[in-house]
Motif scaffolding. Structure first.
Motif, PDB file in Angstrom:
ATOM      1  N   GLU A   1       0.895  -1.642  -0.041  1.00 37.43           N
ATOM      2  CA  GLU A   1      -0.189  -0.440   0.330  1.00 37.43           C
ATOM      3  C   GLU A   1       0.858   1.489   0.104  1.00 37.43           C
ATOM      4  O   GLU A   1       0.112   2.119  -0.571  1.00 37.43           O
ATOM      5  CB  GLU A   1      -0.876  -0.038   0.969  1.00 37.43           C
ATOM      6  N   LYS A   2       1.630   1.290   0.873  1.00 34.04           N
ATOM      7  CA  LYS A   2       2.334   2.631   1.073  1.00 34.04           C
ATOM      8  C   LYS A   2       3.723   2.634  -0.818  1.00 34.04           C
ATOM      9  O   LYS A   2       3.307   3.795  -1.012  1.00 34.04           O
ATOM     10  CB  LYS A   2       3.947   1.998   2.271  1.00 34.04           C
TER      11      LYS A   2
ATOM     12  N   TYR B   1       1.224   3.759  -2.961  1.00 30.89           N
ATOM     13  CA  TYR B   1       1.243   5.332  -2.398  1.00 30.89           C
ATOM     14  C   TYR B   1       2.492   6.152  -2.743  1.00 30.89           C
ATOM     15  O   TYR B   1       2.205   7.178  -3.505  1.00 30.89           O
ATOM     16  CB  TYR B   1       1.365   5.540  -1.402  1.00 30.89           C
TER      17      TYR B   1
ATOM     18  N   GLU C   1       2.577   7.373  -6.756  1.00 29.72           N
ATOM     19  CA  GLU C   1       0.909   8.009  -7.218  1.00 29.72           C
ATOM     20  C   GLU C   1       1.253   9.651  -6.742  1.00 29.72           C
ATOM     21  O   GLU C   1       0.427  10.415  -7.852  1.00 29.72           O
ATOM     22  CB  GLU C   1      -0.195   7.311  -5.978  1.00 29.72           C
ATOM     23  N   SER C   2       1.746   9.783  -5.753  1.00 30.73           N
ATOM     24  CA  SER C   2       2.596  10.849  -5.541  1.00 30.73           C
ATOM     25  C   SER C   2       3.893  11.508  -5.902  1.00 30.73           C
ATOM     26  O   SER C   2       4.061  12.468  -6.709  1.00 30.73           O
ATOM     27  CB  SER C   2       2.848  10.618  -3.939  1.00 30.73           C
TER      28      SER C   2
END
Lengths: 166, 166
Positions: free
Chosen positions: A4-5, A8, A11-12
């Motif tokens: 998940e991270k 993330y 995506e950032s």
DNA sequence: CATAAAGTTCAAAATAAAATGAACTAAAAA
DNA sequence: TTTTTAGTTCATTTTATTTTGAACTTTATG
């Protein structure tokens, strides 16, 4: 690190790219945010993001320059650590609003260059005035935020909790 | 075309690039603004900007898509003409504000991914709330603009004239 | 002082974005 | 129907941006 991270962080990176910064800068910022540690070292960042030292070096400079991260150094430790800066969030907005000033200025200059006054001229005057005016309004709103933010955040927090409970 | 206008067109190109659009789109928009004619044909644009048909074709699509220019067609004329669109200027701002929504969302999601609540979490909550709140405030301001713009523009115009006279 | 670790710099390589130009489609005019 | 004009598409080329990696600088430590 959790999948998940990692997602993330990527995506950032993509978001930063959309905002006109670099993908790597977005990844670093994203990592610093979701990392459980208070700060991360240069080499830790390099390893997690699997990038070269040169790339991280340049990216950290960008982020420091944009005021998005802070460098931390510790006595008896020659490493440099980084953490997301606790900058005033309204400053980011103010900074971005300069783009609108530039836009307003070019519209207004365009109007001045036209010898014939037509409805495009009218529109140009309206548009450039709008951006001048909105800049002033926004300054007022930001002042309001700074003085009332504790209250505003509390209101939003309650709203959010209500939504979860229901 | 006057040197001043050519310079203007190039500056507009550079600004658009800074805003994340293409240089060519900025040039076309700039040209449509300072051109003395009500609208310009595809081929006229191509010639003035000394670009290929393919490049102009793609650029016009971008600009139409962004709502910045309008296409005009005339009966008995197979050409397509273009002019700057008289779109609501506040819509450009609204559109740009979506970037802030994206930014707010990524900050808020980052906060949710952290297991440890620390002062970065606090900052993330504050920052994402700020963007939610500012979005609402801006909607109100824009409404105010729409209903009072004639008056506001008149005020700005007077201020501008005073400055010139003095 | 010598060694080693931490970062920086920058030329070269990799990647991504934009422009060209030629072949194509659509639609009006002869 | 044939021709011509207007514009689109897309593979290729050009240009710009990012990343790498190796040599270099800086600073702490034995």
């Amino acid at each position: 690190m959790e999948t998940e991270k990692i997602t993330y962080i990527e995506e950032s990176g993509l978001l930063f790219e959309k905002l006109g910064l670099t993908r790597m800068a977005g990844r670093v910022f994203g990592y610093l945010i979701v990392s459980e540690e208070d700060q991360a070292s240069f080499d830790q960042i390099r390893k997690v993001l699997q990038a070269s030292k040169g790339s991280i070096s340049g990216t950290m400079k960008q982020l420091l320059n944009a005021g998005m991260v802070e460098a931390v150094s510790l006595p008896g430790d020659r490493k440099t650590y980084y953490r997301p800066s606790k900058m005033k969030i309204s400053d980011i907005l103010k900074h971005r609003m300069r783009q609108f000033d530039d836009f307003a200025r070019i519209l207004s200059r365009g109007e001045e260059l036209k010898s014939k006054k037509d409805d495009v001229s009218e529109w140009l005057i309206e548009a450039s005035t709008f951006y001048l005016w909105i800049g002033e309004q926004l300054d007022e709103i930001i002042d309001k935020w700074e003085s009332e933010k504790t209250k505003i955040i509390e209101e939003y927090r309650q709203n959010h909790e209500e939504r979860i409970e229901s």
